[in-house]
Design an enzyme around this catalytic site. Structure first.
Site, PDB file in Angstrom:
ATOM      1  N   HIS A 198      -2.690  11.071   0.881  1.00  0.00           N
ATOM      2  CA  HIS A 198      -2.146  10.817   2.219  1.00  0.00           C
ATOM      3  C   HIS A 198      -1.575  12.146   2.734  1.00  0.00           C
ATOM      4  O   HIS A 198      -0.370  12.270   2.967  1.00  0.00           O
ATOM      5  CB  HIS A 198      -1.097   9.701   2.165  1.00  0.00           C
ATOM      6  CG  HIS A 198      -0.823   9.032   3.470  1.00  0.00           C
ATOM      7  ND1 HIS A 198      -0.979   7.674   3.678  1.00  0.00           N
ATOM      8  CD2 HIS A 198      -0.392   9.535   4.652  1.00  0.00           C
ATOM      9  CE1 HIS A 198      -0.638   7.375   4.929  1.00  0.00           C
ATOM     10  NE2 HIS A 198      -0.265   8.497   5.544  1.00  0.00           N
TER      11      HIS A 198
ATOM     12  N   ASN B 199      -6.996   1.849   9.863  1.00  0.00           N
ATOM     13  CA  ASN B 199      -5.663   2.103  10.417  1.00  0.00           C
ATOM     14  C   ASN B 199      -5.824   2.079  11.927  1.00  0.00           C
ATOM     15  O   ASN B 199      -6.609   2.867  12.475  1.00  0.00           O
ATOM     16  CB  ASN B 199      -5.130   3.473   9.986  1.00  0.00           C
ATOM     17  CG  ASN B 199      -4.829   3.548   8.494  1.00  0.00           C
ATOM     18  OD1 ASN B 199      -5.072   2.609   7.753  1.00  0.00           O
ATOM     19  ND2 ASN B 199      -4.282   4.674   8.069  1.00  0.00           N
TER      20      ASN B 199
ATOM     21  N   GLU C 233      -3.260  -0.137   8.079  1.00  0.00           N
ATOM     22  CA  GLU C 233      -2.058   0.235   8.835  1.00  0.00           C
ATOM     23  C   GLU C 233      -2.152  -0.324  10.244  1.00  0.00           C
ATOM     24  O   GLU C 233      -3.224  -0.283  10.857  1.00  0.00           O
ATOM     25  CB  GLU C 233      -1.916   1.755   9.000  1.00  0.00           C
ATOM     26  CG  GLU C 233      -1.322   2.464   7.838  1.00  0.00           C
ATOM     27  CD  GLU C 233      -1.131   3.963   8.104  1.00  0.00           C
ATOM     28  OE1 GLU C 233      -0.816   4.351   9.247  1.00  0.00           O
ATOM     29  OE2 GLU C 233      -1.318   4.728   7.149  1.00  0.00           O
TER      30      GLU C 233
ATOM     31  N   GLU D 121      -6.867   8.418   6.593  1.00  0.00           N
ATOM     32  CA  GLU D 121      -7.063   9.050   7.905  1.00  0.00           C
ATOM     33  C   GLU D 121      -7.603  10.474   7.810  1.00  0.00           C
ATOM     34  O   GLU D 121      -6.916  11.431   8.211  1.00  0.00           O
ATOM     35  CB  GLU D 121      -5.766   9.004   8.716  1.00  0.00           C
ATOM     36  CG  GLU D 121      -5.269   7.588   8.961  1.00  0.00           C
ATOM     37  CD  GLU D 121      -4.265   7.472  10.108  1.00  0.00           C
ATOM     38  OE1 GLU D 121      -3.875   8.502  10.677  1.00  0.00           O
ATOM     39  OE2 GLU D 121      -3.900   6.328  10.441  1.00  0.00           O
TER      40      GLU D 121
ATOM     41  N   ARG E 204       0.846  -1.181   0.000  1.00  0.00           N
ATOM     42  CA  ARG E 204       0.000   0.000   0.000  1.00  0.00           C
ATOM     43  C   ARG E 204       0.888   1.239   0.000  1.00  0.00           C
ATOM     44  O   ARG E 204       1.704   1.422   0.906  1.00  0.00           O
ATOM     45  CB  ARG E 204      -0.904   0.000   1.246  1.00  0.00           C
ATOM     46  CG  ARG E 204      -1.652   1.290   1.425  1.00  0.00           C
ATOM     47  CD  ARG E 204      -2.618   1.276   2.615  1.00  0.00           C
ATOM     48  NE  ARG E 204      -3.251   2.583   2.679  1.00  0.00           N
ATOM     49  CZ  ARG E 204      -3.129   3.444   3.683  1.00  0.00           C
ATOM     50  NH1 ARG E 204      -2.429   3.123   4.768  1.00  0.00           N
ATOM     51  NH2 ARG E 204      -3.714   4.617   3.618  1.00  0.00           N
TER      52      ARG E 204
ATOM     53  N   TYR F 166      -3.922   1.668  15.845  1.00  0.00           N
ATOM     54  CA  TYR F 166      -2.658   1.692  16.590  1.00  0.00           C
ATOM     55  C   TYR F 166      -2.753   1.401  18.080  1.00  0.00           C
ATOM     56  O   TYR F 166      -1.811   0.926  18.670  1.00  0.00           O
ATOM     57  CB  TYR F 166      -1.943   3.031  16.370  1.00  0.00           C
ATOM     58  CG  TYR F 166      -1.301   3.119  14.995  1.00  0.00           C
ATOM     59  CD1 TYR F 166      -0.002   2.674  14.785  1.00  0.00           C
ATOM     60  CD2 TYR F 166      -2.013   3.591  13.903  1.00  0.00           C
ATOM     61  CE1 TYR F 166       0.582   2.708  13.526  1.00  0.00           C
ATOM     62  CE2 TYR F 166      -1.438   3.637  12.637  1.00  0.00           C
ATOM     63  CZ  TYR F 166      -0.142   3.190  12.456  1.00  0.00           C
ATOM     64  OH  TYR F 166       0.426   3.216  11.204  1.00  0.00           O
TER      65      TYR F 166
HETATM   66  C1  NOJ Z   1      -0.926   7.033  10.497  1.00  0.00           C
HETATM   67  C2  NOJ Z   1      -0.520   7.629   9.193  1.00  0.00           C
HETATM   68  O1  NOJ Z   1      -1.356   7.258   8.133  1.00  0.00           O
HETATM   69  C3  NOJ Z   1       0.937   7.452   8.857  1.00  0.00           C
HETATM   70  O2  NOJ Z   1       1.250   8.387   7.895  1.00  0.00           O
HETATM   71  C4  NOJ Z   1       1.766   7.592  10.115  1.00  0.00           C
HETATM   72  O3  NOJ Z   1       3.123   7.575   9.856  1.00  0.00           O
HETATM   73  C5  NOJ Z   1       1.401   6.473  11.061  1.00  0.00           C
HETATM   74  N1  NOJ Z   1       0.005   6.515  11.365  1.00  0.00           N
HETATM   75  C6  NOJ Z   1       2.163   6.514  12.369  1.00  0.00           C
HETATM   76  O4  NOJ Z   1       1.892   7.687  13.033  1.00  0.00           O
END
Ligand code: NOJ
Length: 454
Positions: free
Chosen positions: A117, A288, A362, A163, A73, A290
Site C-alpha cells: 500500500h 476501491n 475501499e 491502487e 483489510r 470513491y
Molecule cells: C485510497 C487509498 O488506498 C487510501 O490509502 C486513502 O486513504 C483513501 N483512498 C482516501 O484517499
C-alpha cells in the site's frame, strides 16, 4: 451472491495507522522520506506516530468486534518485514503481524492482507530506482513469498497491490505522492513493473496453499454526459484508461487496445512469456471506489472538472472531458457523493471481467472535522455509508453482480497522505494528541447496516 457469506468489513493501511516508524528494526520507506521533506505534506505532518496502531492494535480489534465486521483489510509494511526491501528478514516485524492476525481470528474477523500500500522500502528507491526498475518487481515477489510462508497458514485472502493507478500517476506523473517524480512517460513504466510484480508474486503464491489472491485497483465511475455515441465511447474509454490500464494486464495479459493506440510507444509491451504469466493471475478483483464524474468527447459549456488528478490518467492521452452535476454534494476532499455510481461501476467490472468475484476493497467519505466535541456527529458520513452500502446491495441482489464484500474506508481517522491529518475518513475519531478513540455516528450507522443484512 446471497448475503449469507457476504463480508462487511473495514480497511486501513500500514503507513496510515501504525506509527512506530523507527521501532523494532523497521526500515525507512519512501513515504517516511517524502513526508519528512518540508513542504510535501499539509502542515508538514508525518506518519511517525499516526494512530499508534502498532501498540494499540488490541484496542482497535476490540472496536472492530463491537462494530460487528466480519473482515478486516490491512496492509503489511514491507520495510518492517525486510528493512532494506531485500535480504535479511526482521523477525520483530513478522511477530507483530502474527499478533495482529491471531487477535483478529480470535474475534472471528477474517484478515484480508494487502502486500503493498505504497510504502516502498527506501533502499529500493535509492539503489534500484523503485518501480522504474524491473528488479523492484523481482524483490517484491521475494517479499511476498516471505509473507505467504509466514502468514498463509491462517490468512486466505490476499491482495498484491493497492491502487497502482496512484503509484503510477500521483507518484510518477504529477509527483504529489512519493517518490515525487514528475513525468509523462514514467507513469507507464512504473505501472508496467507493478503489473509484472503482481504476476511474479502470484507465481509464488500458486506454489503453496494460501487461499485466493487478487489486486485492489481504484476507479471512479464515468457516466456518459449525453446519450450520444461519442459520449458513451468517451465514458467507456475513460474507464479503460483508469481501471482497465492496471487490471486488464493481470486478467487478460494485455493493456486495453485504446491505450495501445493512444499512448503509442510510451506504453511498454509485455513479452509473450509475460502475457502468459499475467493472464488469469487474479482469483478475485478488488475495487476501491470513491466518486463519479460525467464524461464527454467535447468540452461541456459548464461544470467542467480539470486536471490529471480528476481525470484518471494522463489527460491528453485520454481525450475525454469530465464534468459534474452541480447538485452533487462534495466531501471535504472535493469528491462528489453519487451512490448510484458504485452500482454502475460494479456492473461495469462484472461485465468486463466475467467470472471473477469482486470485493469493494475501499469506499468512504472525508469530513475534515478536527474538533473532538463535534466530530462525533458526522451525519454527512453516516448518510454516505447508508447510501453507498444500499447501492452495493442493489448490485448484489438486483443486478446479480458477484460482489462478495464491502470494506469501508476507514476504521479510524488516519494519515491521509499528502493531506496529512487534515482529512478524516474514519468511522472512529482519532485524537492524534492523546490517541483517544471515539466512535462516530457513522460507526453506529454502519453497525446497523451490517445487522440488517445478517
Ligand atoms: C485510497 C487509498 O488506498 C487510501 O490509502 C486513502 O486513504 C483513501 N483512498 C482516501 O484517499
Amino acid at each position: 451472491m446471497s448475503n449469507e457469506n457476504f463480508i462487511w468489513g473495514v480497511a486501513t493501511a500500514a503507513h496510515q495507522i501504525e506509527g512506530a516508524w523507527l521501532e523494532d528494526g523497521k526500515g525507512l520507506n519512501t513515504w517516511d522520506v517524502f513526508a519528512h521533506t518540508p513542504g510535501k505534506i499539509k502542515n508538514n505532518d508525518t506518519a511517525a506516530v499516526a494512530c499508534d496502531h502498532y501498540h494499540r492494535y488490541e484496542e482497535d480489534i476490540e472496536l472492530m468486534a463491537q462494530l460487528g465486521v466480519k473482515g478486516y483489510r490491512f496492509s503489511i509494511a514491507w520495510s518492517r518485514i525486510l528493512p532494506q526491501g531485500k535480504g535479511e528478514v526482521n523477525q520483530a516485524g513478522i511477530d507483530f503481524y502474527n499478533r495482529l492476525i491471531d487477535g483478529l481470528l480470535a474475534k472471528g474477523i477474517t484478515p484480508f492482507i494487502t502486500l503493498y500500500h505504497w510504502d516502498l522500502p527506501a533502499t529500493l528507491q535509492f539503489e534500484d530506482d523503485g518501480w522504474l526498475s524491473y528488479s523492484t518487481a523481482e524483490y517484491f515477489a521475494e517479499y511476498a513469498d516471505v509473507c505467504f510462508k509466514a502468514f498463509g497458514d491462517r490468512v486466505k485472502h490476499w491482495m498484491t497491490f493497492n491502487e497502482n493507478w496512484c503509484s503510477a500517476v500521483l507518484g510518477h506523473g504529477i509527483g504529489c505522492f512519493a517518490p515525487g517524480r514528475v513525468s509523462r512517460t514514467e507513469p507507464y513504466i512504473a505501472a508496467h513493473n507493478l503489473c509484472l510484480a503482481h504476476g511474479l508474486a502470484v507465481q509464488k503464491f500458486r506454489q503453496g496453499d494460501y487461499g485466493v489472491v487478487g489486486i485492489a485497483n481504484n476507479c471512479d465511475f464515468r457516466e456518459p454526459l449525453t446519450d450520444k455515441p461519442e459520449d458513451k465511447a468517451a465514458a467507456q474509454e475513460a474507464l479503460e484508461f483508469f481501471y482497465g490500464w492496471l487490471t486488464d494486464p493481470v486478467v487478460f495479459g494485455e493493456y486495453p487496445a485504446i491505450m495501445r493506440e493512444r499512448v503509442g510507444d510510451r506504453l511498454p509491451e509485455f513479452t509473450p512469456e509475460q502475457k502468459e504469466m499475467l493472464k488469469g493471475s487474479c482469483d478475485f478483483l478488488g475495487l476501491n471506489h470513491y466518486t463519479t464524474h460525467y464524461a464527454s468527447r467535447e468540452k461541456p459549456e459548464a461544470n467542467v472538472i480539470g486536471g490529471d488528478e480528476g481525470n484518471g490518467g494522463i489527460d491528453e492521452d485520454q481525450q475525454v472531458f469530465l464534468s459534474k452535476d452541480p447538485e452533487w454534494a462534495p466531501t471535504s476532499m472535493g469528491w462528489f457523493v453519487v451512490p448510484w455510481g458504485i452500482r454502475k461501476m460494479l456492473n461495469w467490472v462484472s461485465d468486463r471481467y466475467k467470472g471473477l468475484p469482486i470485493y469493494v476493497t475501499e469506499n468512504g467519505c472525508s469530513v475534515n472535522d478536527n474538533d473532538p466535541s463535534t466530530a462525533k456527529h458526522d451525519g454527512f458520513r453516516a448518510d454516505f455509508v447508508r447510501g453507498y452500502t444500499a447501492a452495493v446491495k442493489q448490485a448484489r441482489d438486483e443486478d446479480g453482480v458477484d460482489v462478495r464484500g464491502y470494506f469501508c474506508w476507514s476504521l479510524i481517522d488516519n494519515f491521509e497522505w499528502t493531506r496529512g491529518y487534515d482529512m478524516r475518513f474514519g468511522l472512529i475519531f482519532c485524537n492524534f494528541e492523546t490517541q483517544e478513540r471515539i466512535p462516530k455516528d457513522s460507526y453506529y450507522a454502519y453497525q446497523e447496516v451490517i445487522k440488517a443484512d445478517a
